[in-house]
Design a protein around this motif. Structure first.
Motif, mmCIF file in Angstrom:
data_model
loop_
_atom_site.group_PDB
_atom_site.id
_atom_site.type_symbol
_atom_site.label_atom_id
_atom_site.label_comp_id
_atom_site.label_asym_id
_atom_site.label_seq_id
_atom_site.Cartn_x
_atom_site.Cartn_y
_atom_site.Cartn_z
ATOM 1 N N PRO A 108 36.193 37.092 36.933
ATOM 2 C CA PRO A 108 34.987 38.312 36.946
ATOM 3 C C PRO A 108 34.621 38.567 38.366
ATOM 4 C CG PRO A 108 34.783 36.150 35.592
ATOM 5 C CD PRO A 108 35.675 35.514 36.402
ATOM 6 N N LEU A 109 34.612 39.839 38.441
ATOM 7 C CA LEU A 109 34.038 40.505 39.839
ATOM 8 C C LEU A 109 35.164 40.166 40.897
ATOM 9 C CD1 LEU A 109 30.211 39.119 39.884
ATOM 10 C CD2 LEU A 109 31.218 41.434 39.344
ATOM 11 N N GLY A 110 36.176 40.042 40.297
ATOM 12 C CA GLY A 110 37.300 40.014 41.408
ATOM 13 C C GLY A 110 37.470 38.715 42.004
ATOM 14 N N PRO A 111 38.819 38.350 42.614
ATOM 15 C CA PRO A 111 38.959 37.198 43.065
ATOM 16 C C PRO A 111 38.505 36.731 44.891
ATOM 17 C CG PRO A 111 41.088 38.125 43.293
ATOM 18 C CD PRO A 111 40.137 39.022 42.758
ATOM 19 N N ILE A 112 38.611 35.672 45.078
ATOM 20 C CA ILE A 112 38.456 35.460 46.689
ATOM 21 C C ILE A 112 40.057 35.367 46.971
ATOM 22 C CG2 ILE A 112 37.746 33.753 48.408
ATOM 23 C CD1 ILE A 112 35.403 33.116 46.744
ATOM 24 N N THR A 113 40.181 35.961 47.905
ATOM 25 C CA THR A 113 41.854 36.233 48.354
ATOM 26 C C THR A 113 41.895 35.539 49.721
ATOM 27 O OG1 THR A 113 42.176 37.988 46.942
ATOM 28 C CG2 THR A 113 43.937 37.527 48.672
ATOM 29 N N LEU A 114 42.686 34.613 49.881
ATOM 30 C CA LEU A 114 43.058 33.908 51.032
ATOM 31 C C LEU A 114 44.468 34.398 51.623
ATOM 32 C CD1 LEU A 114 42.458 31.611 53.286
ATOM 33 C CD2 LEU A 114 43.439 30.131 51.651
ATOM 34 N N THR A 115 44.486 34.584 52.689
ATOM 35 C CA THR A 115 45.848 35.186 53.343
ATOM 36 C C THR A 115 46.042 34.310 54.655
ATOM 37 O OG1 THR A 115 45.217 37.109 52.621
ATOM 38 C CG2 THR A 115 47.417 36.975 54.098
ATOM 39 N N VAL A 116 47.063 33.522 54.906
ATOM 40 C CA VAL A 116 47.348 32.926 55.815
ATOM 41 C C VAL A 116 48.636 33.203 56.508
ATOM 42 C CG1 VAL A 116 47.681 30.211 57.007
ATOM 43 C CG2 VAL A 116 45.965 30.769 54.955
ATOM 44 N N THR A 117 48.603 33.777 57.735
ATOM 45 C CA THR A 117 49.966 33.975 58.396
ATOM 46 C C THR A 117 50.040 33.374 59.700
ATOM 47 O OG1 THR A 117 49.476 36.535 57.633
ATOM 48 C CG2 THR A 117 51.217 36.140 59.527
ATOM 49 N N THR A 118 51.501 32.596 59.716
ATOM 50 C CA THR A 118 51.878 31.607 60.860
ATOM 51 C C THR A 118 53.221 31.670 60.802
ATOM 52 O OG1 THR A 118 51.636 29.556 61.600
ATOM 53 C CG2 THR A 118 51.379 29.532 59.355
ATOM 54 N N ASP A 119 53.745 31.431 62.125
ATOM 55 C CA ASP A 119 55.206 31.120 62.187
ATOM 56 C C ASP A 119 55.781 29.733 61.749
ATOM 57 O OD1 ASP A 119 53.719 30.278 64.320
ATOM 58 O OD2 ASP A 119 55.194 30.728 66.005
ATOM 59 N N LYS A 120 54.414 28.846 61.494
ATOM 60 C CA LYS A 120 54.944 27.745 61.054
ATOM 61 C C LYS A 120 54.185 27.308 59.679
ATOM 62 C CE LYS A 120 54.863 25.266 65.502
ATOM 63 N NZ LYS A 120 53.956 24.290 66.205
ATOM 64 N N VAL A 121 54.577 28.194 59.027
ATOM 65 C CA VAL A 121 54.181 28.481 57.505
ATOM 66 C C VAL A 121 54.586 27.435 56.430
ATOM 67 C CG1 VAL A 121 56.037 30.111 56.637
ATOM 68 C CG2 VAL A 121 53.434 30.142 55.637
ATOM 69 N N ARG A 122 55.919 26.883 56.636
ATOM 70 C CA ARG A 122 56.457 25.663 56.018
ATOM 71 C C ARG A 122 55.610 24.464 56.233
ATOM 72 N NH1 ARG A 122 60.037 25.717 51.574
ATOM 73 N NH2 ARG A 122 60.835 27.977 51.668
ATOM 74 N N GLU A 123 55.293 24.256 57.320
ATOM 75 C CA GLU A 123 54.449 23.021 57.937
ATOM 76 C C GLU A 123 53.149 23.364 57.160
ATOM 77 O OE1 GLU A 123 54.433 21.777 61.961
ATOM 78 O OE2 GLU A 123 56.506 22.763 62.243
ATOM 79 N N VAL A 124 52.744 24.421 57.200
ATOM 80 C CA VAL A 124 50.975 24.482 56.958
ATOM 81 C C VAL A 124 51.477 24.393 55.081
ATOM 82 C CG1 VAL A 124 49.332 26.177 56.224
ATOM 83 C CG2 VAL A 124 50.337 26.028 58.434
ATOM 84 N N ILE A 125 52.316 24.939 54.594
ATOM 85 C CA ILE A 125 52.300 24.508 53.177
ATOM 86 C C ILE A 125 52.662 23.036 52.867
ATOM 87 C CG2 ILE A 125 53.774 25.017 50.890
ATOM 88 C CD1 ILE A 125 54.508 27.671 51.879
ATOM 89 N N ASP A 126 53.626 22.529 53.471
ATOM 90 C CA ASP A 126 53.509 20.889 53.486
ATOM 91 C C ASP A 126 52.635 19.968 53.502
ATOM 92 O OD1 ASP A 126 56.101 21.319 52.630
ATOM 93 O OD2 ASP A 126 57.392 20.812 54.407
#
Lengths: 146, 146
Positions: A108-126
């Protein structure tokens, strides 16, 4: 390099400070800005270039036992690029809970959106959400140097 | 006799005073109460036994040119009884606009729900939202004595 951006709409009947609190319950950002969208609507945006802003979320994903869901959504949102997107229920965030949503209208009232941009994106996910066996992490990586 | 009841949920990130304002922009009620629903959610309720509480709405239905829609919804909600129900977009109400909704999910953070119960329900409907020809009222009744 890492770019962390967190956004939420503030609807006319909402309290900016409460939406801020909801946002900061998920992600520690240093810079917050607010833009008037007209008609009483505003857009609240937080940015950070420090991965430590995500430590709170790292903890919440474990507390809420949503590692598998989070990992699945992050891998899906990658689509070959270097950006991951996660959306959270705004009302749950206000009471300190990380609740992932897949459609905007779930919050309700829209979400909170998180955007993460990085060249080490796999490491960040892991790091954020490792693979699990029956919900228990198969590994715990140190915080990536980005 | 007339019983007027107006209700709106106050979500955790909302400001009670702003939701009150949204509500009072539509209907003048003298008594307002708030009940804690748990988890940061509240229910705001206003009641009145005076038809003059609906004068604001009477005007708004004309300003917004939604007489036909309002009449249609009120007649439909009657279902043989003596209660009419109208639901309004909460965010529009905050900026002083009456915007009717037919599904709760059309209004972010839930609608403002107005319930009017009276044995002179037809008179109240005919006063609030008379039949129109191309949007112009075919009659304007005096305020019913209920």
């Amino acid at each position: 390099m890492i770019e962390i951006r967190v956004e939420a709409e503030v609807k006319p009947t909402e309290d900016v400070e409460k939406v801020k609190k909801a946002m900061l319950n998920l992600v520690d950002v240093s810079k917050l800005s607010i833009v008037d969208l007209g008609g009483g609507y505003k857009l609240l945006t937080g940015v950070s270039n420090n991965i430590s802003s995500l430590i709170k979320l790292h903890r919440l994903l474990r507390v809420e036992r949503i590692l598998d869901t989070a990992r699945g959504i992050m891998l899906k949102s990658l689509v070959g690029g270097n950006t991951i997107i996660l959306k959270f229920h705004k009302q749950s965030a206000y009471v300190g809970k990380a609740s992932l949503i897949t459609h905007d209208d779930e919050s309700p009232l829209g979400p909170i959106t998180l955007t993460v941009t990085t060249d080490k994106v796999r490491e960040v996910i892991d790091w954020l959400a490792p693979k699990t066996s029956k919900g228990r992490p198969l590994w715990e990586s140190p915080i990536p140097k980005v």
